[in-house]
Design a protein around this motif. Structure first.
Motif, PDB file in Angstrom:
ATOM      1  N   UNK A  73      12.355 110.349  -4.541  1.00 50.00           N
ATOM      2  CA  UNK A  73      13.012 109.645  -3.449  1.00 50.00           C
ATOM      3  C   UNK A  73      12.202 109.685  -2.179  1.00 50.00           C
ATOM      4  N   UNK A  74      12.583 108.805  -1.244  1.00 47.91           N
ATOM      5  CA  UNK A  74      11.922 108.698   0.064  1.00 47.91           C
ATOM      6  C   UNK A  74      12.988 108.344   1.077  1.00 47.91           C
ATOM      7  N   UNK A  75      13.013 109.084   2.194  1.00 44.99           N
ATOM      8  CA  UNK A  75      13.955 108.730   3.250  1.00 44.99           C
ATOM      9  C   UNK A  75      13.267 108.718   4.608  1.00 44.99           C
ATOM     10  N   UNK A  76      13.610 107.727   5.421  1.00 50.79           N
ATOM     11  CA  UNK A  76      13.060 107.602   6.767  1.00 50.79           C
ATOM     12  C   UNK A  76      13.867 106.547   7.509  1.00 50.79           C
ATOM     13  N   UNK A  77      13.845 106.598   8.828  1.00 49.50           N
ATOM     14  CA  UNK A  77      14.437 105.513   9.605  1.00 49.50           C
ATOM     15  C   UNK A  77      13.471 104.337   9.540  1.00 49.50           C
ATOM     16  N   UNK A  78      13.950 103.203   9.044  1.00 51.05           N
ATOM     17  CA  UNK A  78      13.058 102.078   8.768  1.00 51.05           C
ATOM     18  C   UNK A  78      13.555 100.810   9.428  1.00 51.05           C
ATOM     19  N   UNK A  79      12.601 100.006   9.861  1.00 54.38           N
ATOM     20  CA  UNK A  79      12.862  98.673  10.392  1.00 54.38           C
ATOM     21  C   UNK A  79      12.823  97.662   9.235  1.00 54.38           C
TER      22      UNK A  79
END
Lengths: 261, 261
Positions: free
Chosen positions: B205-211
């Motif tokens: 998995x990958x999590x980040x605040x994304x545009x």
């Protein structure tokens, strides 16, 4: 003391050995892996670690019958003899075993020679990118046959840096502050791969708690390129013990030591 | 509504466009970069971001004259029209610009088509590895001409995961606990490169605040491979707003939602 002709012969033979170990690794990746755990569920060892260590030990003893060999898999459960007299070879048969098992990428094979305590020969094989980083102290650092240039002496604010994830979460040695002062944070999960990024100037620094086989080869190559290899609080490194190591440009070291001291 | 023949033509032409954008990127990397900052010292834009966006916009309007285009560099300082009716193309001309500038590696070019809000076509070009990941909803996901298999449905404890560094340090949405429950933590510094690792099963998995431009293409390809793309606390994603996004296997999502909800 080892003379120059002998070191030249060692260098030639060990480069060949690293390419043989790469070939064996790629071949074994096409067969089912046998994976065991060591100190914890995520501290892994595979048949490839063991077979690579066997191959490297055997060949090193042919190349240098006086070799004393410190290898990750045989030394893991033993107290390491702290004596650095004579020719001490330090090997990591698969660095980044978790990446090797889960990603089949981003791992390395590393070998180093310390002569009477002096970091003398260093080899990091980036297996999947087919690139051997190597140095002989005083004779330049190379990737395959191409000579590496010294990376720019970037500051922390101008650099990407790599920090071990668990140490970052615990904020060991103010690492959260270090990360926040850097241009950005990266984690690749293999000391060898992370040090390669510092050698190439792609990271300004890398810090993690490292065992002898994680740092021995990188230390030779990094020092040959004008980088510093010390502890995170500016102590000299004892390559045969565990340290929170910092491999970085001179400016990044100065910036980090202002935070950690 | 866009019919199947039209989408097949779009897919062919956009793949060609991505290879042209890659070629332009490699050529411009051999000339001096012009680097400017945007919102902060480490939020960078280069002449290559701008020239790639121009190239992609121009070609998309030739391929699909009805296109409404949301691109990172033109949209950066503007409120994005939230209307998803018709053909909305979302583009990131260089994803991971900090990596592009500091590392000359680990960055991507991304394009996606949303038809009346439905994620329909997605493209992630891993420039330095010369690999185009692409999917047409319902027609499979590919890297270059090779069809990708669905990654194994691994649990969090059995997976490496990637988390944004700043969010991790602030422990946003219990991310430190998420990291500690995973097999290991990685950070590559480019949403495109991180999503590629999830597509390949190298990260669970990958999590980040994304545009929008960070996630639009990845969402198409990930969903085509049975992966979930939601917010970190199990909300549906609005692709035209900013979200803390989670791209992961079903099991990793369930394990993370137990922590975040």
């Amino acid at each position: 003391m080892v003379n120059s002709e002998t070191l030249e012969r060692f260098d030639q033979k060990v480069q060949e050995l690293l390419w043989s170990a790469r070939k064996q690794t790629i071949e074994l990746m096409n067969t089912p892996l046998k994976v065991d755990t060591k100190s914890s569920a995520n501290d892994l060892v595979t048949n490839v670690d063991r077979q690579n260590e066997q191959l490297i030990r055997k060949r090193l003893l042919e190349i240098d019958p006086s070799a004393r060999i410190v290898g990750e898999e045989e030394s893991f459960n033993h107290k390491i003899d702290p004596d650095l007299n004579g020719n001490v070879w330090i090997i990591d048969p698969i660095d980044g075993t978790l990446n090797f098992v889960k990603q089949r990428d981003h791992f390395a094979i590393m070998v180093a020679l310390y002569c009477d305590g002096v970091p003398t020969l260093g080899y990091i094989m980036d297996v999947m990118n087919k690139r051997l980083y190597h140095a002989w102290r005083g004779h330049g650092a190379y990737v395959n046959k191409l000579r590496l240039k010294e990376p720019a002496n970037s500051s922390l604010a101008d650099s990407l840096i790599a920090i071990n994830g668990w140490q970052l979460i615990k904020n060991h040695c103010h690492q959260q502050e270090i990360a926040q002062q850097a241009a950005g944070l990266r984690m690749y999960g293999s000391a060898g791969i992370e040090i390669i990024h510092v050698l190439n100037g792609q990271l300004g620094g890398y810090t993690s708690r490292l065992k002898p086989w994680d740092i021995a080869a990188g230390m030779v190559i990094a020092e040959e390129l004008g980088l510093l290899v010390k502890t995170i609080d500016d102590q000299p490194l004892n390559v045969l013990s565990s340290n929170t190591v910092l491999v970085a440009t001179k400016k990044v070291c100065q910036d980090i030591w202002q935070i950690t001291k």
